[in-house]
Write a protein that holds these residues in place. Structure first.
Motif, mmCIF file in Angstrom:
data_model
loop_
_atom_site.group_PDB
_atom_site.id
_atom_site.type_symbol
_atom_site.label_atom_id
_atom_site.label_comp_id
_atom_site.label_asym_id
_atom_site.label_seq_id
_atom_site.Cartn_x
_atom_site.Cartn_y
_atom_site.Cartn_z
ATOM 1 N N ALA A 146 1.302 1.101 3.260
ATOM 2 C CA ALA A 146 0.869 2.295 3.636
ATOM 3 C C ALA A 146 0.482 3.037 2.343
ATOM 4 O O ALA A 146 -0.545 3.754 2.468
ATOM 5 N N HIS A 147 0.952 2.721 1.293
ATOM 6 C CA HIS A 147 0.648 3.175 -0.186
ATOM 7 C C HIS A 147 -0.751 2.846 -0.414
ATOM 8 O O HIS A 147 -1.621 3.711 -0.871
ATOM 9 N N TRP A 148 -0.898 1.334 -0.258
ATOM 10 C CA TRP A 148 -2.104 0.869 -0.757
ATOM 11 C C TRP A 148 -3.239 1.476 0.026
ATOM 12 O O TRP A 148 -4.690 1.647 -0.661
ATOM 13 N N VAL A 149 -3.234 1.845 1.173
ATOM 14 C CA VAL A 149 -4.222 2.251 2.260
ATOM 15 C C VAL A 149 -4.715 3.691 2.299
ATOM 16 O O VAL A 149 -5.439 4.349 2.316
ATOM 17 N N TRP A 150 -3.376 4.458 2.358
ATOM 18 C CA TRP A 150 -3.634 5.773 2.628
ATOM 19 C C TRP A 150 -3.151 6.630 1.430
ATOM 20 O O TRP A 150 -3.539 8.028 1.430
ATOM 21 N N SER A 151 -2.566 6.406 0.451
ATOM 22 C CA SER A 151 -2.317 7.308 -0.857
ATOM 23 C C SER A 151 -3.662 7.253 -1.634
ATOM 24 O O SER A 151 -4.255 6.164 -1.814
ATOM 25 N N PRO A 152 -3.848 8.281 -1.996
ATOM 26 C CA PRO A 152 -5.144 8.602 -2.919
ATOM 27 C C PRO A 152 -5.015 7.473 -4.108
ATOM 28 O O PRO A 152 -6.022 7.290 -4.707
ATOM 29 N N THR A 161 -12.094 0.920 1.288
ATOM 30 C CA THR A 161 -11.808 0.517 2.749
ATOM 31 C C THR A 161 -11.524 1.647 3.646
ATOM 32 O O THR A 161 -10.619 2.594 3.124
ATOM 33 N N LEU A 162 -12.004 1.447 4.856
ATOM 34 C CA LEU A 162 -11.729 2.777 5.770
ATOM 35 C C LEU A 162 -10.680 2.244 6.669
ATOM 36 O O LEU A 162 -10.675 1.158 7.301
ATOM 37 N N ASP A 163 -9.546 3.124 6.818
ATOM 38 C CA ASP A 163 -8.608 2.835 7.991
ATOM 39 C C ASP A 163 -8.215 4.282 8.229
ATOM 40 O O ASP A 163 -7.290 4.734 7.692
ATOM 41 N N TYR A 164 -8.750 4.749 9.245
ATOM 42 C CA TYR A 164 -8.589 6.206 9.621
ATOM 43 C C TYR A 164 -7.157 6.579 10.058
ATOM 44 O O TYR A 164 -6.554 7.532 9.778
ATOM 45 N N ALA A 165 -6.912 5.758 11.106
ATOM 46 C CA ALA A 165 -5.299 5.958 11.607
ATOM 47 C C ALA A 165 -4.168 4.782 11.680
ATOM 48 O O ALA A 165 -3.433 4.666 12.308
ATOM 49 N N GLY A 166 -4.647 3.630 11.144
ATOM 50 C CA GLY A 166 -3.776 2.747 10.994
ATOM 51 C C GLY A 166 -3.976 1.318 11.537
ATOM 52 O O GLY A 166 -3.163 0.641 11.971
ATOM 53 N N GLY A 167 -5.248 0.664 11.381
ATOM 54 C CA GLY A 167 -5.542 -0.759 11.719
ATOM 55 C C GLY A 167 -4.995 -1.623 10.747
ATOM 56 O O GLY A 167 -4.201 -2.681 11.377
ATOM 57 N N LEU A 168 -4.894 -1.290 9.586
ATOM 58 C CA LEU A 168 -4.334 -2.140 8.469
ATOM 59 C C LEU A 168 -2.834 -1.691 8.422
ATOM 60 O O LEU A 168 -1.944 -2.737 8.704
#
Length: 443
Positions: A146-152, A161-168
């Protein structure tokens, strides 16, 4: 209300947080209906206990590890500044909403992600081992991803990379982890040899309906505002769920000769899984295509376990891992600036070239490999220390009886229980139900 917050956005996110929390009881019903009668209560409990365990882990350290300032500037993990939500007050703001609300909204994502894994190990998991596994997994697997994907400050976020609500973060992480745990525990007794059909299809459909309802909060709430983007995401979520349903039924009709209610429920979830990462970057046409692709591909993928010999009991791999890959990868083809913004990324079919597709593919591989490898290590360690799989006797008689001394359907047991004792009577009753169920012809 803290200064700089928007009352409309805050009210919207409060509602969405409740919707996403509702998804975990919805998942409990969905999974509970899919297992056999002797495992339904255990399956439901694995989801409900995940709410409590992940909440404690998230409040203690999870939020800080995900959204704290990046530790070392490498984009790998957040710092420990917010352990126990330290430093976050009623005046703290994230975007247009109170940070306490944002942290709670994100908590509900972590809860259902952990609960999803339970479907891969249904009918045979030690409940005590599951209670140890869940908080450890939430901190060691979910939090870094979650840090890799959603943290600035996260490296996947920085890569574009785009992952709006949690595919990854949700779907691929839970699907790869489910595969790892299915391998750790091994197949159920009778896998491939016995028909292990869902025992209660109305319960499955009820769960699917609750999941679909909650998914609007899951996706549209990720806009963190009650605006046009949230409206577009809401519509995309509806559209993909519909075409996921239809895509699954098309494959069923061609392959098996008839559409099924189980296919309806599975197709809905497949479409919703795939639109989760892409709902904020594709238009409604893209959402229709993504849902249809997921429904058709996932309906084929759920049969891979029989070919390759891994017992993913409730198709976490076939639906969540495969559906998450479909939705995350198709962003690279279908992303449009009408959603990503005037200077935002575009997919290949909208003139964006191969760059975005490559970014999506790299993130998929890294997240899947990390989630699988670390989950496998955690599962093996717990299995060695305390045993993650119940005994053969307990599995045969049913984990509801063996682990909880309860059954979901105990009509006619009470008189017999006076003579033989409640647990013995319940065991006999469940064995009779299973014999009757196993004699029914496979569909």
């Amino acid at each position: 209300m803290p200064v700089n917050t928007d009352s409309g956005a805050t009210a919207w996110l409060l509602a969405c947080t409740a919707l996403v929390l509702l998804m975990t009881p919805g998942l409990a019903f969905f999974y509970g209906g899919m297992v056999r009668t002797k495992s339904v209560l255990n399956m439901i409990m694995m989801s409900f206990v995940s709410i409590a365990l992940v909440t404690i882990a998230w409040l203690a350290a999870g939020y800080s590890l995900v959204f704290g300032d990046d530790l070392g500037g490498l984009g790998l993990i957040g710092g420990l500044d917010h352990l126990g939500l330290r430093g976050i007050t009623t005046q703290s703001v994230t975007g247009q909403v109170p940070t306490l609300l944002f942290a709670t909204f994100q908590l509900t994502f972590a809860v259902i992600t952990a609960a999803l894994i339970s479907g891969a190990i249904a009918d045979r998991a030690n409940f005590s081992a599951w209670m140890v596994f869940v908080p450890v997994w939430a901190l060691v697997v979910y939090a870094p991803i979650a840090h890799w994907v959603w943290s600035p400050g996260g490296w996947i976020h920085g890569m574009g990379t785009l992952d709006y609500a949690g595919g990854l973060v949700v779907e691929i992480a839970s699907g790869a982890s489910g595969l790892a745990m299915a391998l750790v525990l091994g197949p159920r007794i009778g896998f491939k040899a016995e028909a292990m059909r869902p025992h209660n299809l109305p319960l499955v459909l009820l769960g699917a309906g609750l999941l679909w309802f909650g998914w609007f909060g899951f996706n549209a709430g990720s806009a963190l505002a009650a605006d046009g983007t949230a409206a577009a995401v809401f519509l995309n979520t509806l559209a993909a769920g519909c075409t996921g349903l239809l895509g699954w039924l098309l494959v069923e009709r061609r392959r098996d000769g008839r559409p099924t209610t189980f296919g309806v429920a599975s197709g809905i979830v497949a479409g919703l899984v795939a639109i989760t990462p892409s709902c904020g970057s594709v238009d409604v046409l893209g959402a229709l295509v993504i849902g249809l692709a997921a429904g058709m591909i996932c309906s084929q993928a759920v049969g891979w376990k029989f070919r390759h010999g891994y017992d993913d009991s409730l198709d976490v791999v076939g639906v969540h891992l495969v559906g998450g890959i479909v939705g995350t990868l198709l962003i690279g083809l279908l992303a449009t600036r009408s959603l990503t913004g005037a200077d935002g990324p575009r997919g290949l079919l909208y003139g964006g070239g191969l760059a975005q597709l490559g970014k999506q593919a790299v993130a998929i591989v890294v997240v899947a490999v990390y989630a699988f490898a670390v989950t496998y290590a955690i599962g093996r360690l717990i299995h060695r220390l305390m045993g993650f799989r119940v005994s053969e006797e307990d599995e045969m008689s049913g984990v509801d009886l063996a682990l909880h001394a309860e059954t979901a359907y105990d009509h006619g047991v009470l008189d017999h229980a006076v003579r033989t004792g409640p647990v013995t009577a319940l065991r006999e009753r469940t064995r009779n139900q299973e014999r009757t169920q196993d004699r029914r012809p496979a569909t």
